[in-house]
Design an enzyme around this catalytic site. Structure first.
Site, PDB file in Angstrom:
ATOM      1  N   HIS A  56       0.846  -1.205   0.000  1.00 42.95           N
ATOM      2  CA  HIS A  56       0.000   0.000   0.000  1.00 42.95           C
ATOM      3  C   HIS A  56       0.875   1.246   0.000  1.00 42.95           C
ATOM      4  O   HIS A  56       2.090   1.155   0.087  1.00 42.95           O
ATOM      5  CB  HIS A  56      -0.998  -0.016   1.170  1.00 42.95           C
ATOM      6  CG  HIS A  56      -0.385   0.073   2.534  1.00 42.95           C
ATOM      7  ND1 HIS A  56       0.412  -0.921   3.066  1.00 42.95           N
ATOM      8  CD2 HIS A  56      -0.460   1.042   3.493  1.00 42.95           C
ATOM      9  CE1 HIS A  56       0.780  -0.570   4.297  1.00 42.95           C
ATOM     10  NE2 HIS A  56       0.282   0.607   4.578  1.00 42.95           N
ATOM     11  N   HIS A  58       1.441   3.883   1.951  1.00 43.31           N
ATOM     12  CA  HIS A  58       2.021   4.617   3.093  1.00 43.31           C
ATOM     13  C   HIS A  58       3.548   4.672   3.013  1.00 43.31           C
ATOM     14  O   HIS A  58       4.193   3.705   2.599  1.00 43.31           O
ATOM     15  CB  HIS A  58       1.585   3.975   4.418  1.00 43.31           C
ATOM     16  CG  HIS A  58       0.166   4.263   4.777  1.00 43.31           C
ATOM     17  ND1 HIS A  58      -0.560   3.523   5.673  1.00 43.31           N
ATOM     18  CD2 HIS A  58      -0.677   5.254   4.344  1.00 43.31           C
ATOM     19  CE1 HIS A  58      -1.783   4.029   5.784  1.00 43.31           C
ATOM     20  NE2 HIS A  58      -1.875   5.068   4.986  1.00 43.31           N
ATOM     21  N   ASP A  60       5.960   4.518   5.069  1.00 42.35           N
ATOM     22  CA  ASP A  60       6.817   3.544   5.760  1.00 42.35           C
ATOM     23  C   ASP A  60       6.882   2.217   5.001  1.00 42.35           C
ATOM     24  O   ASP A  60       7.590   1.298   5.399  1.00 42.35           O
ATOM     25  CB  ASP A  60       6.375   3.333   7.219  1.00 42.35           C
ATOM     26  CG  ASP A  60       4.976   2.772   7.365  1.00 42.35           C
ATOM     27  OD1 ASP A  60       4.061   3.279   6.671  1.00 42.35           O
ATOM     28  OD2 ASP A  60       4.781   1.831   8.154  1.00 42.35           O
ATOM     29  N   HIS A  61       6.161   2.140   3.871  1.00 43.69           N
ATOM     30  CA  HIS A  61       6.182   0.929   3.039  1.00 43.69           C
ATOM     31  C   HIS A  61       6.771   1.175   1.648  1.00 43.69           C
ATOM     32  O   HIS A  61       7.192   0.236   0.988  1.00 43.69           O
ATOM     33  CB  HIS A  61       4.765   0.350   2.908  1.00 43.69           C
ATOM     34  CG  HIS A  61       4.181  -0.040   4.239  1.00 43.69           C
ATOM     35  ND1 HIS A  61       4.024  -1.347   4.632  1.00 43.69           N
ATOM     36  CD2 HIS A  61       3.778   0.718   5.284  1.00 43.69           C
ATOM     37  CE1 HIS A  61       3.537  -1.380   5.871  1.00 43.69           C
ATOM     38  NE2 HIS A  61       3.373  -0.139   6.285  1.00 43.69           N
ATOM     39  N   HIS A 114      -7.344  -1.005   5.498  1.00 42.43           N
ATOM     40  CA  HIS A 114      -6.335  -0.096   6.064  1.00 42.43           C
ATOM     41  C   HIS A 114      -6.169   1.096   5.113  1.00 42.43           C
ATOM     42  O   HIS A 114      -6.202   2.250   5.529  1.00 42.43           O
ATOM     43  CB  HIS A 114      -5.022  -0.856   6.237  1.00 42.43           C
ATOM     44  CG  HIS A 114      -3.880  -0.030   6.741  1.00 42.43           C
ATOM     45  ND1 HIS A 114      -3.836   0.483   8.012  1.00 42.43           N
ATOM     46  CD2 HIS A 114      -2.729   0.367   6.141  1.00 42.43           C
ATOM     47  CE1 HIS A 114      -2.703   1.167   8.168  1.00 42.43           C
ATOM     48  NE2 HIS A 114      -2.020   1.109   7.051  1.00 42.43           N
ATOM     49  N   ASP A 133      -0.089  -4.001   6.267  1.00 43.39           N
ATOM     50  CA  ASP A 133      -0.756  -3.523   7.493  1.00 43.39           C
ATOM     51  C   ASP A 133      -2.202  -3.998   7.560  1.00 43.39           C
ATOM     52  O   ASP A 133      -3.078  -3.300   8.086  1.00 43.39           O
ATOM     53  CB  ASP A 133      -0.720  -1.988   7.554  1.00 43.39           C
ATOM     54  CG  ASP A 133       0.675  -1.450   7.821  1.00 43.39           C
ATOM     55  OD1 ASP A 133       1.598  -2.246   8.071  1.00 43.39           O
ATOM     56  OD2 ASP A 133       0.837  -0.210   7.764  1.00 43.39           O
TER      57      ASP A 133
END
Ligand code: ZN
Ligand code: FE
Length: 265
Positions: A56, A58, A60-61, A114, A133
């Site tokens: 996804h 975000h 942090d990914h 999410h 997540d």
């Protein structure tokens, strides 16, 4: 052909997953939030990066995508529904699509909730589920862009995978998740055993990931919203009426978890 899956810790509690084919000297990375962490690991292991997977959008990914693509020219595969939110995507995939790394085949599973387009990747040959997540050990991701119905449907898709699947989730939240799970599902022996295991692992400074999916089916309350023993316990605790439908029970649990307030994501 020998494959290994390694966890690369990043930021405060993320895991980036490095799958390597030692015969070919090639690697695939899942959710590289930090490119430097991945580059360091690849150099140490003398591996070339040939594929980047994103669950996804975000940061942090996906934060390391650009740097890794520049350094290795590796294609980036990510969710079609988030193709406008992830820069540099080489291929946008949907539920049912297949991705390949070396001789491995990974199945794309739509797991929105999410985020609006979150996907997971399941590689049956190495029994590995990369679920970003969506599913955590003893927990699940927060509903930032989706509904409880969507997330419950996503979790049911993951629950349908074989018991021997290894759950590679992207955060080390197990210890805090265990506190909430234990508070709402007090008499679950499998849960007690998993919490004890998690406590011991964390005390030893070790990751609690991967988690065994078959065990999560027994002890993760967010995979058990349709099960009568948990529903009875939740009704007794005044969390959700016993006759509510499973998605509503799931949603109520998720809201209670938000208030419990220990998980950032
Ligand atoms: Zn996220
Ligand atoms: Fe995350």
């Amino acid at each position: 052909m020998s494959f290994t899956v390694e966890l690369l810790p990043a930021f405060a509690d993320n895991y980036i997953f490095l799958v390597s084919d030692s015969d070919l000297g090639l690697a695939m990375v899942v959710d590289p939030g930090d490119g430097d962490v991945v580059i360091r690991a690849l150099k140490q292991r003398d591996l070339h990066l040939s594929l980047i997977l994103n669950t996804h959008h975000h940061s942090d990914h996906v934060g390391g995508n650009d740097k890794l693509q520049r350094e290795y020219g590796a294609p980036i595969i990510g969710p079609a529904k988030e193709k406008n939110r992830i820069t540099g995507l080489s291929r946008a995939v949907n539920h049912g699509d297949v991705v390949t790394f070396s001789t491995l085949r990974g199945e794309v599973i739509a797991t929105q909730g999410h985020t609006a387009g979150h996907i997971s990747f399941y590689f049956p040959q190495i029994k590995a589920l990369f679920c970003g997540d969506t599913l955590f050990s003893l927990g699940c991701g927060k509903l930032f862009e989706g509904t409880a119905v969507e997330m419950w449907d996503s979790l049911k898709l993951l629950r349908a995978l074989p018991d021997d699947s290894q759950v590679y989730c992207a955060h080390e939240y197990s210890e805090n998740n265990g506190k909430f799970a234990s508070a709402i599902d007090k008499n679950n022996e499998a849960l007690k055993a998993r919490v004890a295991e998690i406590t011991a692992l964390r005390k030893a400074g070790k990751p609690t990931i991967p988690a065994l999916l078959g065990n999560e089916k027994l002890c993760n309350p967010f995979l058990r919203a349709d099960q009568s023993d948990l529903r009875r316990a939740l009704a007794k605790a005044g969390v959700a009426p016993e006759d509510a439908d499973a998605a509503a029970v799931f949603g109520t649990m998720r809201q209670a978890k938000d208030k419990f307030g220990m998980q950032k994501i």
